[in-house]
Design a protein around this motif. Structure first.
Motif, short mmCIF file in Angstrom:
data_model
loop_
_atom_site.label_atom_id
_atom_site.label_comp_id
_atom_site.label_asym_id
_atom_site.label_seq_id
_atom_site.Cartn_x
_atom_site.Cartn_y
_atom_site.Cartn_z
N ASP A 267 -113.74 63.55 29.09
CA ASP A 267 -114.24 63.44 30.21
C ASP A 267 -114.77 62.08 30.42
N GLN A 268 -114.68 61.08 29.62
CA GLN A 268 -115.34 59.89 29.63
C GLN A 268 -113.95 58.70 29.72
N GLY A 269 -112.73 59.33 29.98
CA GLY A 269 -111.57 58.54 30.17
C GLY A 269 -110.71 58.18 29.04
N TRP A 270 -110.95 58.91 27.93
CA TRP A 270 -110.17 58.69 26.78
C TRP A 270 -108.57 58.67 27.21
N ALA A 271 -108.05 57.84 26.63
CA ALA A 271 -106.40 57.99 27.06
C ALA A 271 -105.78 57.03 25.72
N ARG A 272 -104.46 57.40 25.48
CA ARG A 272 -103.89 56.53 24.47
C ARG A 272 -103.87 54.95 24.72
N GLY A 273 -104.20 54.41 23.61
CA GLY A 273 -104.30 52.80 23.75
C GLY A 273 -105.46 52.44 24.20
N LEU A 274 -106.62 53.32 24.64
CA LEU A 274 -108.08 52.96 24.84
C LEU A 274 -109.13 53.34 23.51
N ILE A 275 -109.94 52.37 23.28
CA ILE A 275 -110.74 52.86 22.15
C ILE A 275 -112.04 52.99 23.06
N PRO A 276 -112.61 54.37 22.62
CA PRO A 276 -113.71 54.78 23.31
C PRO A 276 -115.01 53.76 23.22
N GLU A 277 -115.86 53.54 23.96
CA GLU A 277 -116.96 52.52 23.68
C GLU A 277 -117.91 53.41 22.76
N ALA A 278 -118.72 52.60 22.21
CA ALA A 278 -119.84 53.28 20.87
C ALA A 278 -120.89 54.20 21.92
N GLU A 279 -121.03 53.90 22.94
CA GLU A 279 -121.93 54.83 23.68
C GLU A 279 -121.22 56.15 23.85
N THR A 280 -119.75 56.12 24.37
CA THR A 280 -119.18 57.03 24.71
C THR A 280 -119.19 57.95 23.19
N ILE A 281 -118.61 57.23 22.16
CA ILE A 281 -118.32 58.09 20.59
C ILE A 281 -119.68 58.73 20.50
N ASN A 282 -120.71 58.05 20.58
CA ASN A 282 -122.10 58.75 20.09
C ASN A 282 -122.34 59.88 20.93
N ARG A 283 -122.28 59.81 22.23
CA ARG A 283 -122.46 60.97 23.21
C ARG A 283 -121.58 62.31 22.71
N ALA A 284 -120.10 61.97 22.35
CA ALA A 284 -119.30 63.13 22.16
C ALA A 284 -119.79 63.45 20.83
N LEU A 285 -120.12 62.91 19.66
CA LEU A 285 -120.67 63.20 18.41
C LEU A 285 -121.93 64.33 18.65
N ALA A 286 -122.89 63.76 19.49
CA ALA A 286 -123.86 64.42 19.66
C ALA A 286 -123.43 66.04 20.41
N ALA A 287 -122.66 65.86 21.52
CA ALA A 287 -122.27 66.91 22.18
C ALA A 287 -121.52 68.02 21.03
N ALA A 288 -120.94 67.62 20.43
CA ALA A 288 -120.01 68.26 19.62
C ALA A 288 -121.05 68.98 18.62
N ALA A 289 -122.16 68.30 18.06
CA ALA A 289 -122.90 68.97 17.01
C ALA A 289 -123.61 69.96 17.95
N ALA A 290 -124.14 69.85 19.03
CA ALA A 290 -124.89 70.83 19.63
C ALA A 290 -124.09 71.92 19.82
N PHE A 291 -122.81 71.72 20.18
CA PHE A 291 -121.98 72.97 20.63
C PHE A 291 -121.53 73.60 19.26
N ALA A 292 -121.32 72.85 18.11
CA ALA A 292 -121.23 73.51 16.81
C ALA A 292 -122.26 74.36 16.46
N ALA A 293 -123.42 73.89 16.68
CA ALA A 293 -124.73 74.64 16.10
C ALA A 293 -124.81 76.10 16.88
N GLU A 294 -124.68 75.67 18.18
CA GLU A 294 -124.71 77.14 18.75
C GLU A 294 -123.67 78.00 18.53
N GLN A 295 -122.37 77.63 18.06
CA GLN A 295 -121.34 78.67 17.48
C GLN A 295 -121.87 79.30 16.19
#
Length: 310
Positions: A267-295
């Motif tokens: 969603d944040q523009g990840w593509a091959r050859g592009l390293i996600p910004e720290a802000e994007t990585i932190n957002r993704a880790l937080a979203a993943a943790a919330a979704f996994a907890a719901e599971q």
């Protein structure tokens, strides 16, 4: 270590908060690999599952068009998995059907956590899927192809890397998937490698992530259950806490984490050859943790219980 499968262009940073306002239209992802049934022997029921099936299901539940590609058996368990995927809107039209038994794993739940017993790979491992040029054309239409280690598809990774926009691979937590020869066969061909390292201390987990990256994986995601998660981007291990819950069943939680993490990066523009910004990585880790907890409040990976018939 050599990294012949990695992008030749210089890595850039992508994925600032201004990149995208919502989930982009037209995202498509595919789980390519295993399907199994998880047999909860203490409950007397089985549930559809498998890393790649779960990925496709969780992506669909997050509003993304998804498909599953793999080998189905000819038993009642296979029919049950296919019916569940059809009901959920996960495409399976290019799957192969081969005479044989669906893979299975015996599971008990103790205090909300899974205790694994006997297992069999079934037809997925006995007669693995062998993608032909038309299959590769089909897979190349997806934004991300996700694989795992239980479908004997490692030999297809170079072709997938050449044809597909992004490839992720779950290395699981088995010792054989940490063997240097195995990592050298997988890591150079994947954009995101995932390792489950709940048994390791953080310094050991980071060393493992750095090793996987050095062998060719552009990014390495480390999951450590209640101890949290981290993403090594080639420079830094970005860490995030887990979301604590009273778990009914942790089956599928790791796959839910992987799915939510990868889709958030997309969603944040990840593509091959592009390293996600720290802000994007932190957002993704937080979203993943919330979704996994719901599971963890669901039974089985994604429901669809069926009585075990002896």
């Amino acid at each position: 270590m050599p990294s012949a499968g990695r992008a030749a262009v210089p890595a850039a940073r992508a994925g600032t908060s201004a990149d995208r306002a919502g989930r982009p239209a037209g995202r498509r992802v595919v789980g390519f690999g295993d399907n199994v049934v998880d047999r909860f022997v203490d409950r007397g029921v089985l549930y559809p599952g498998g890393n790649c099936v779960n990925f496709a299901v969780f992506a669909r539940r997050m509003g993304v068009e998804s498909a599953y590609l793999g080998v189905f058996g000819t038993d009642d368990a296979a029919a049950h998995i296919r019916a569940a995927l059809a009901d959920l809107g996960v495409a399976t039209d290019r799957c192969a059907v081969r005479e044989g038994e669906t893979g299975w794993c015996d599971v008990r739940v103790v205090d909300g956590d899974r205790i694994f017993g006997d297992w069999a790979g079934g037809v997925v491992l006995d007669r693995p899927f062998e993608p032909d040029p038309a299959d590769l054309d089909y897979l190349a239409e997806f934004d991300l192809v996700h694989l795992g280690p239980y479908a004997a598809l490692e030999g297809s990774l170079p072709a997938l890397r050449e044809r597909c926009p992004l490839v992720s691979f779950d290395l699981s937590d088995e010792p054989e998937q940490r063997d240097p020869a195995y990592l050298d066969a997988v890591a150079p061909h994947v954009d995101l490698a995932i390792v489950s390292a709940a048994e390791l201390a953080w310094d050991e987990a980071e060393r493992l992530a750095r090793d996987v990256h050095a062998r060719g994986a552009a990014l390495c995601l480390v999951t450590r259950g209640v101890e949290g998660s981290g993403l090594f981007d080639g420079e830094t291990l970005h860490r995030a806490d887990a979301v604590r819950v009273e778990a009914l069943d942790t089956m599928g939680a790791g796959d839910a984490f992987i799915t939510a993490f990868a889709l958030t990066l997309l969603d944040q523009g990840w593509a091959r050859g592009l390293i996600p910004e720290a802000e994007t990585i932190n957002r993704a880790l937080a979203a993943a943790a919330a979704f996994a907890a719901e599971q963890c409040s669901a039974e089985g990976a994604f429901g669809y219980a069926k009585e075990i018939v002896q």
